[in-house]
Scaffold this motif. Structure first.
Motif, PDB file in Angstrom:
ATOM      1  N   LYS A   1       0.838  -1.198   0.000  1.00 61.42           N
ATOM      2  CA  LYS A   1       0.000   0.000   0.000  1.00 61.42           C
ATOM      3  C   LYS A   1       0.877   1.254   0.000  1.00 61.42           C
ATOM      4  O   LYS A   1       0.585   2.207  -0.725  1.00 61.42           O
ATOM      5  CB  LYS A   1      -0.931   0.015   1.215  1.00 61.42           C
ATOM      6  CG  LYS A   1      -1.714   1.316   1.334  1.00 61.42           C
ATOM      7  CD  LYS A   1      -3.114   1.124   1.756  1.00 61.42           C
ATOM      8  CE  LYS A   1      -3.912   2.385   1.929  1.00 61.42           C
ATOM      9  NZ  LYS A   1      -3.684   3.458   1.015  1.00 61.42           N
ATOM     10  N   LEU A   2       1.941   1.255   0.791  1.00 60.91           N
ATOM     11  CA  LEU A   2       2.857   2.400   0.793  1.00 60.91           C
ATOM     12  C   LEU A   2       3.471   2.600  -0.583  1.00 60.91           C
ATOM     13  O   LEU A   2       3.566   3.726  -1.086  1.00 60.91           O
ATOM     14  CB  LEU A   2       3.975   2.202   1.823  1.00 60.91           C
ATOM     15  CG  LEU A   2       3.592   2.338   3.286  1.00 60.91           C
ATOM     16  CD1 LEU A   2       4.776   1.975   4.172  1.00 60.91           C
ATOM     17  CD2 LEU A   2       3.116   3.744   3.594  1.00 60.91           C
TER      18      LEU A   2
ATOM     19  N   ALA B   1       2.931   5.804  -3.019  1.00 61.62           N
ATOM     20  CA  ALA B   1       4.077   6.582  -3.502  1.00 61.62           C
ATOM     21  C   ALA B   1       3.960   6.860  -4.994  1.00 61.62           C
ATOM     22  O   ALA B   1       4.551   7.805  -5.507  1.00 61.62           O
ATOM     23  CB  ALA B   1       5.376   5.844  -3.207  1.00 61.62           C
ATOM     24  N   LYS B   2       3.166   6.056  -5.709  1.00 67.17           N
ATOM     25  CA  LYS B   2       3.013   6.215  -7.159  1.00 67.17           C
ATOM     26  C   LYS B   2       1.743   6.979  -7.532  1.00 67.17           C
ATOM     27  O   LYS B   2       1.654   7.510  -8.627  1.00 67.17           O
ATOM     28  CB  LYS B   2       2.985   4.838  -7.830  1.00 67.17           C
ATOM     29  CG  LYS B   2       4.305   4.095  -7.701  1.00 67.17           C
ATOM     30  CD  LYS B   2       4.206   2.702  -8.251  1.00 67.17           C
ATOM     31  CE  LYS B   2       5.490   1.930  -8.012  1.00 67.17           C
ATOM     32  NZ  LYS B   2       5.354   0.524  -8.338  1.00 67.17           N
ATOM     33  N   ARG B   3       0.742   7.012  -6.637  1.00 72.69           N
ATOM     34  CA  ARG B   3      -0.529   7.660  -6.947  1.00 72.69           C
ATOM     35  C   ARG B   3      -0.461   9.164  -6.747  1.00 72.69           C
ATOM     36  O   ARG B   3       0.070   9.647  -5.759  1.00 72.69           O
ATOM     37  CB  ARG B   3      -1.639   7.103  -6.048  1.00 72.69           C
ATOM     38  CG  ARG B   3      -2.203   5.819  -6.579  1.00 72.69           C
ATOM     39  CD  ARG B   3      -3.396   5.277  -5.819  1.00 72.69           C
ATOM     40  NE  ARG B   3      -4.329   6.239  -5.325  1.00 72.69           N
ATOM     41  CZ  ARG B   3      -5.007   6.079  -4.190  1.00 72.69           C
ATOM     42  NH1 ARG B   3      -4.842   5.000  -3.460  1.00 72.69           N
ATOM     43  NH2 ARG B   3      -5.848   7.000  -3.799  1.00 72.69           N
TER      44      ARG B   3
ATOM     45  N   GLY C   1      -4.127  14.987 -11.908  1.00 74.67           N
ATOM     46  CA  GLY C   1      -3.353  16.060 -12.516  1.00 74.67           C
ATOM     47  C   GLY C   1      -2.244  16.616 -11.638  1.00 74.67           C
ATOM     48  O   GLY C   1      -1.452  17.438 -12.078  1.00 74.67           O
ATOM     49  N   CYS C   2      -2.158  16.199 -10.390  1.00 75.44           N
ATOM     50  CA  CYS C   2      -1.107  16.674  -9.487  1.00 75.44           C
ATOM     51  C   CYS C   2       0.165  15.867  -9.741  1.00 75.44           C
ATOM     52  O   CYS C   2       0.203  14.675  -9.473  1.00 75.44           O
ATOM     53  CB  CYS C   2      -1.532  16.517  -8.028  1.00 75.44           C
ATOM     54  SG  CYS C   2      -0.250  17.010  -6.859  1.00 75.44           S
ATOM     55  N   THR C   3       1.181  16.523 -10.270  1.00 79.97           N
ATOM     56  CA  THR C   3       2.429  15.815 -10.567  1.00 79.97           C
ATOM     57  C   THR C   3       3.494  16.064  -9.514  1.00 79.97           C
ATOM     58  O   THR C   3       4.494  15.372  -9.481  1.00 79.97           O
ATOM     59  CB  THR C   3       2.976  16.245 -11.945  1.00 79.97           C
ATOM     60  OG1 THR C   3       3.152  17.659 -11.939  1.00 79.97           O
ATOM     61  CG2 THR C   3       2.018  15.846 -13.048  1.00 79.97           C
TER      62      THR C   3
ATOM     63  N   ILE D   1       0.511  10.648  -2.885  1.00 80.69           N
ATOM     64  CA  ILE D   1      -0.223  10.559  -1.623  1.00 80.69           C
ATOM     65  C   ILE D   1       0.766  10.375  -0.476  1.00 80.69           C
ATOM     66  O   ILE D   1       0.673  11.046   0.555  1.00 80.69           O
ATOM     67  CB  ILE D   1      -1.239   9.401  -1.661  1.00 80.69           C
ATOM     68  CG1 ILE D   1      -2.338   9.715  -2.680  1.00 80.69           C
ATOM     69  CG2 ILE D   1      -1.828   9.136  -0.287  1.00 80.69           C
ATOM     70  CD1 ILE D   1      -3.277   8.573  -2.948  1.00 80.69           C
ATOM     71  N   LEU D   2       1.735   9.498  -0.665  1.00 78.85           N
ATOM     72  CA  LEU D   2       2.703   9.223   0.393  1.00 78.85           C
ATOM     73  C   LEU D   2       3.529  10.460   0.719  1.00 78.85           C
ATOM     74  O   LEU D   2       3.724  10.790   1.894  1.00 78.85           O
ATOM     75  CB  LEU D   2       3.618   8.066  -0.013  1.00 78.85           C
ATOM     76  CG  LEU D   2       4.630   7.625   1.035  1.00 78.85           C
ATOM     77  CD1 LEU D   2       3.926   7.127   2.289  1.00 78.85           C
ATOM     78  CD2 LEU D   2       5.534   6.537   0.473  1.00 78.85           C
TER      79      LEU D   2
END
Length: 187
Positions: free
Chosen positions: A128-129, A133-135, A140-142, A146-147
């Motif tokens: 999940k971590l 880290a990839k989401r 549109g937020c680059t 989330i992490l």
């Protein structure tokens, strides 16, 4: 590169030692090889702990005023390769540091060793971590995953002595002002 300067710090009269200053300057010159598009590098001072990117000049000031993280021995955020020695004991890394739980899980997973139920839960948590880290924080937020957002919010909480209630109030406000796709992340 010589890293003995990291532990030198101040002289008995309270001034910074000459080897420490020279070491900081050499570190900054070496780290310039990994600047991002904005010309910033991760700051390894004891307050920023490589979570914040600053200009090399600001990083130099932070290192001179605050000091460098003593545990940051392998400068992988600043151009040094991550090194794992194949001939090490199960619980040790090549630079002498002990593996933390995540590193041990990754090592076990790569080798395909059997795990118990607790380890399976830890693997799910690690997955999940890794996924977070990839989401993107919102569509549109680059700049933020989330992490990364969660880590930075927790860092603000700790560095400012913010209460849990204060953090909850900030997150509630952010859910109101950020794009609609963000609510599921902050809720």
């Amino acid at each position: 590169m010589d890293k003995s300067w990291m532990t030198m710090g101040k002289t008995p009269n309270g001034r910074l030692s000459h080897p420490y200053i020279e070491g900081v300057n050499a570190f900054i010159n070496s780290a310039r090889a990994v600047v991002d598009l904005s010309g910033n590098i991760p700051c390894p001072c004891i307050h920023c702990v490589n979570c914040y990117r600053q200009s090399p000049q600001i990083v130099r000031i932070h290192l001179l005023h605050r000091g460098i993280m003593q545990s940051y021995i392998n400068w992988y955020n600043h151009g040094e390769p991550r090194v794992l020695n194949k001939n090490i004991h199960d619980n040790e890394m090549s630079d002498g540091d002990h593996m933390d739980g995540i590193d041990a899980l990754v090592d076990d997973r790569i080798r395909g060793e059997p795990r118990n139920a607790t380890e399976d839960e830890e693997v799910r948590h690690f997955d999940k971590l890794e996924e977070d880290a990839k989401r993107e924080l919102y569509p549109g937020c680059t700049d933020y995953s989330i992490l990364k957002f969660v880590i930075e919010m927790l860092n603000v909480k700790v560095m400012t002595n913010l209460s849990n209630k204060g953090l909850d109030m900030m997150l509630e406000l952010l859910t109101k002002v950020l794009p609609k796709g963000t609510k599921q992340v902050l809720a």
